[in-house]
Design an enzyme around this catalytic site. Structure first.
Site, PDB file in Angstrom:
ATOM      1  N   THR A 117       0.823  -1.214   0.000  1.00 23.32           N
ATOM      2  CA  THR A 117       0.000   0.000   0.000  1.00 23.32           C
ATOM      3  C   THR A 117       0.855   1.260   0.000  1.00 23.32           C
ATOM      4  O   THR A 117       1.963   1.272   0.568  1.00 23.32           O
ATOM      5  CB  THR A 117      -0.897   0.013   1.255  1.00 23.32           C
ATOM      6  N   TYR A 141      -1.969   0.314  10.098  1.00 24.02           N
ATOM      7  CA  TYR A 141      -2.239  -0.343   8.814  1.00 24.02           C
ATOM      8  C   TYR A 141      -0.987  -0.321   7.931  1.00 24.02           C
ATOM      9  O   TYR A 141      -0.520  -1.372   7.456  1.00 24.02           O
ATOM     10  CB  TYR A 141      -3.420   0.339   8.108  1.00 24.02           C
TER      11      TYR A 141
END
Ligand code: UDP
Length: 330
Positions: A117, A141
């Site tokens: 990501t 995250y």
């Protein structure tokens, strides 16, 4: 040989399954259905409901099917949730990925594609963000994903094992043939939220911050259409199968759109002037996040086909409109 797709009942993994089947590949999906849908996996793909960190379940799969590569999509992806419950993210995204990598090594599976990501960059001081931009994730995250990148890097040095980590920017849109789209309830992503507002599925929407140092004051993101993203995965698979070296690659178009631009396009495509409330900034949002996307073009020959915000919004709109009926069928 078959490909194991973890998270193959979800939004992005599901598009991978479709693309692999379209390419004539054999596919085994492992998904716990925590956010995915069984209906998203259609034969001839094999569906196994289970936990991608469960090494017993993985050993059973590897004993049953001849798997030569793993595409690992299964993950928790909600940033505020990761802030509230970091251990959930370190368990699900990091520890279970570790188990999966170990099970792959034990079964002599040497090719691995990882969904990383742009959150690994945190709030970059420069844009576009290249793969050399310092890695400073600002939430659990992003950290939980970055740790997997590091594990893969270390394992690839120690073993006969190669991987491609793809750092996704803002994934959006739906299968151009209308077979699949973003189906998760309570999704928070901008295009889905705006499309739901246009369809009257929610009472308008909020813009999170209008005082950013951008031309119109709202955040800028690089929205990449999901089939283009999946095309990058197929190229990564071919690269690994032909003996290519491990790679870390940004996945984006190299240009961005502001929140206001996205909302304007949704209003234009839908013909609905839904309510838009101008609100305060959301914690942890960088003003701008645009991919430096040269490496993937030069190393994998990736050429996007759907780099058009109107097309992306139209796909998302059509999918959302048909979604209730689709879920009702199952
Ligand atoms: N955003 C917004 N309203 C919403 C959802 C998102 O203004 O209801 C903004 C968000 O603050 C960010 C951009 O849209 O600037 C993209 O957010 P999204 O959650 O889609 O993706 P992210 O970039 O956070 O991964």
């Amino acid at each position: 040989m078959a490909i194991l797709v973890t998270g193959g009942a979800g939004y992005i993994g599901g598009h991978m399954v479709l693309a692999l089947l379209d390419a004539g590949e054999e596919v085994v999906v492992l998904d716990d259905l925590s956010t995915g849908f069984a209906w998203a996996v259609q034969p001839p793909a094999v569906f196994v409901r289970g936990d991608m960190g469960d090494q017993k379940a993985l050993a059973d799969i590897f004993a049953t099917y001849r798997i030569d590569a793993i595409a690992h999509f299964a993950a928790k992806i909600v940033v505020p949730e990761s802030v509230a419950d970091p251990l959930l993210y370190y368990l699900n995204n990091t520890a279970k990925a570790r188990n999966l990598i170990e099970a792959a090594i034990d079964a002599d599976i040497r090719q691995f594609i990882f969904s990383s990501t742009a959150a690994v960059y945190g709030e970059p001081g420069v844009n576009p963000v290249t793969e050399e931009t310092p890695l400073q994730p600002i939430n659990p995250y992003g950290r939980s994903k970055l740790m997997v990148e590091w594990m893969l890097e270390d394992v690839a040095k120690a073993r006969d094992f190669s991987y491609v980590a793809l750092r996704y920017f803002n994934v959006a849109g739906a299968d151009p043939a209308g077979r699949l789209g973003q189906s998760t309830p309570n999704a928070t992503h901008l295009i889905k939220v705006a499309v739901q507002a246009a369809l009257g599925l929610r009472p308008g929407m909020d813009v999170f911050g209008t005082d950013y140092p951008t031309p119109d004051g709202t955040c800028i993101r690089d929205y990449i259409q999901v089939s283009d993203l999946i095309a990058a995965h197929l190229l990564a698979l071919a690269h690994l199968r032909s003996g290519g070296e491990s790679l870390v690659l940004n996945c984006g178009y190299g240009h961005g759109h502001s929140v206001r631009e996205v909302i304007d396009v949704v209003k234009q495509i839908s013909g609905i002037d839904f309510e838009v409330r101008l609100g305060r900034r959301r914690a942890g949002d960088p003003a701008m996040l645009v991919a430096g996307a040269e490496r993937i073009r030069s190393l994998l020959g990736w050429t996007p086909r759907h780099d058009d915000l109107k097309e992306i919004v139209r796909q998302a709109y059509v999918w959302e409109r048909d979604l209730a009926a689709r879920i009702g069928r199952t």
